[in-house]
Design an enzyme around this catalytic site. Sequence first.
Site, PDB file in Angstrom:
ATOM      1  N   HIS A  72       0.842  -1.209   0.000  1.00 48.12           N
ATOM      2  CA  HIS A  72       0.000   0.000   0.000  1.00 48.12           C
ATOM      3  C   HIS A  72       0.871   1.251   0.000  1.00 48.12           C
ATOM      4  O   HIS A  72       0.676   2.157  -0.829  1.00 48.12           O
ATOM      5  CB  HIS A  72      -0.895  -0.037   1.241  1.00 48.12           C
ATOM      6  CG  HIS A  72      -1.696   1.203   1.467  1.00 48.12           C
ATOM      7  ND1 HIS A  72      -3.055   1.272   1.240  1.00 48.12           N
ATOM      8  CD2 HIS A  72      -1.345   2.450   1.920  1.00 48.12           C
ATOM      9  CE1 HIS A  72      -3.497   2.481   1.523  1.00 48.12           C
ATOM     10  NE2 HIS A  72      -2.479   3.213   1.947  1.00 48.12           N
ATOM     11  N   GLU A  73       1.818   1.319   0.914  1.00 45.38           N
ATOM     12  CA  GLU A  73       2.664   2.505   1.018  1.00 45.38           C
ATOM     13  C   GLU A  73       3.573   2.663  -0.195  1.00 45.38           C
ATOM     14  O   GLU A  73       3.954   3.786  -0.544  1.00 45.38           O
ATOM     15  CB  GLU A  73       3.508   2.446   2.300  1.00 45.38           C
ATOM     16  CG  GLU A  73       2.693   2.399   3.589  1.00 45.38           C
ATOM     17  CD  GLU A  73       1.737   3.582   3.727  1.00 45.38           C
ATOM     18  OE1 GLU A  73       2.049   4.670   3.190  1.00 45.38           O
ATOM     19  OE2 GLU A  73       0.683   3.418   4.361  1.00 45.38           O
TER      20      GLU A  73
ATOM     21  N   HIS B 237       1.892   4.935  -2.685  1.00 44.88           N
ATOM     22  CA  HIS B 237       2.082   6.352  -2.365  1.00 44.88           C
ATOM     23  C   HIS B 237       3.500   6.805  -2.709  1.00 44.88           C
ATOM     24  O   HIS B 237       3.694   7.868  -3.308  1.00 44.88           O
ATOM     25  CB  HIS B 237       1.834   6.589  -0.872  1.00 44.88           C
ATOM     26  CG  HIS B 237       0.417   6.382  -0.440  1.00 44.88           C
ATOM     27  ND1 HIS B 237      -0.663   6.907  -1.107  1.00 44.88           N
ATOM     28  CD2 HIS B 237      -0.103   5.711   0.636  1.00 44.88           C
ATOM     29  CE1 HIS B 237      -1.785   6.574  -0.491  1.00 44.88           C
ATOM     30  NE2 HIS B 237      -1.468   5.850   0.566  1.00 44.88           N
TER      31      HIS B 237
END
Length: 428
Positions: A22-23, A26
């Site tokens: 997920h990170e 980003h």
Amino acid sequence: MILVVLGIAIFFFGLLFSIAWHELGHLATAKMFGVKVTQYMVGFGRTLFSRRGRETEYGVKAVPFGGYIRMIGMFPPKRDEDYGRTASSAPWRAMVEDARQAVAEEVRPEDSHRQFYQRSPWKRIIVMAAGPFMNLILAVGIFASVLMGYGVAEPTTTVGAVSECVVPANAPDTRECPPGAPKSPAAQAGLRPGDEIVAFEGQPVRSWESLRRDIRDSSGTVSMVVERGGERITLTPNLMQSTQPKLGNSDGYVKVGFLGIAPTSVLVQQSVGDVVDRIGELIGMTAQKVVELPSEVPDLIGAIAGQEREQDSPVGIVGASRLGGQVLSYDEASVSARLIMMVQLLAGVNLSLFLINMLPLLPLDGGHIAGALWESIRRKFARLVRRPDPGPFDTAKLMPLAYGVSLVFIAYSLLVLVADIVNPVTLS
């Protein structure tokens, strides 16, 4: 016990990978748009391990309940007209200014052009949406691989098991017939595992679902034709009325015709169209569960107090890891089936992470997306009516709300954690 511990460990690291994945979404998009990222961390609290790259510190922290990247310039500076405002809401204003100052201190003069708020709204939307969509990509990839490669167990018209007796569906779960329980119609008629049912009441049987509906809608003596060892045999079971669950998504029980057989299953690989339909159904079901999270609070409190906990009760990282241990130790399924169940459970968690993070609430990713969308709408409207550009939307002013939402999420997470420890969800 070893398999339980191994399953917990495997699933736990799978969840950590999901957080890191997920990170990474980003991180990659922020760097792509020139935003400086100072930290990429899995977990919170004390740093256990870290390694510094050219400008970003990569590491793992002690509390594995999430992760984050730190981008410089998340909030715009205070506008000139804001300096003259009264302090009628001083405590909230101090909270906002403390957050703004903390962000401003991270910006060095040479990086003043690489701040997050300076990017156009569509770029900020991509950066904030990239994390949840990484979870969605992982979930869809897992589900598609399982459905198209491994397949889905679908019932056939071949008998897999014959019930020895008849008990209500809402009776206590037991493998043995209770005293006085009547013999099942299937056992009385002589049905055996391996029999293929080819006709029911003179009509060809084409699927298990149609046969099940016909049985439930019938009563008394019926005619069945089965194929056994290459020979067709006619049987005449006398169906009983039994209390069984309603079909579909309906709750409750109903009196229906009962034969007392269970089908065998075969794995059927799904087409692309079937995969799209099934994943759409899963997203809809998961979204409904996310909406229902607040209503689960009384049940969680009851579970902590000792009441029975529902199987679809919310679980956290501890409860989900424990479920992974239960799946891996389930000795009535093959090793491949257990691994498939584990990865599907992990895919379900990623689907939940996607939907929760897309909620339009700060500090969730969806809250930042909503702020960027509002900024874009406000600027376009200003151009349309020939007004001055209103500038970046100041998300710092929403920090009191963000803190409140954070406290709610922390309290809910602690409630789930306690329930997972004292009264965990168990798979039947």
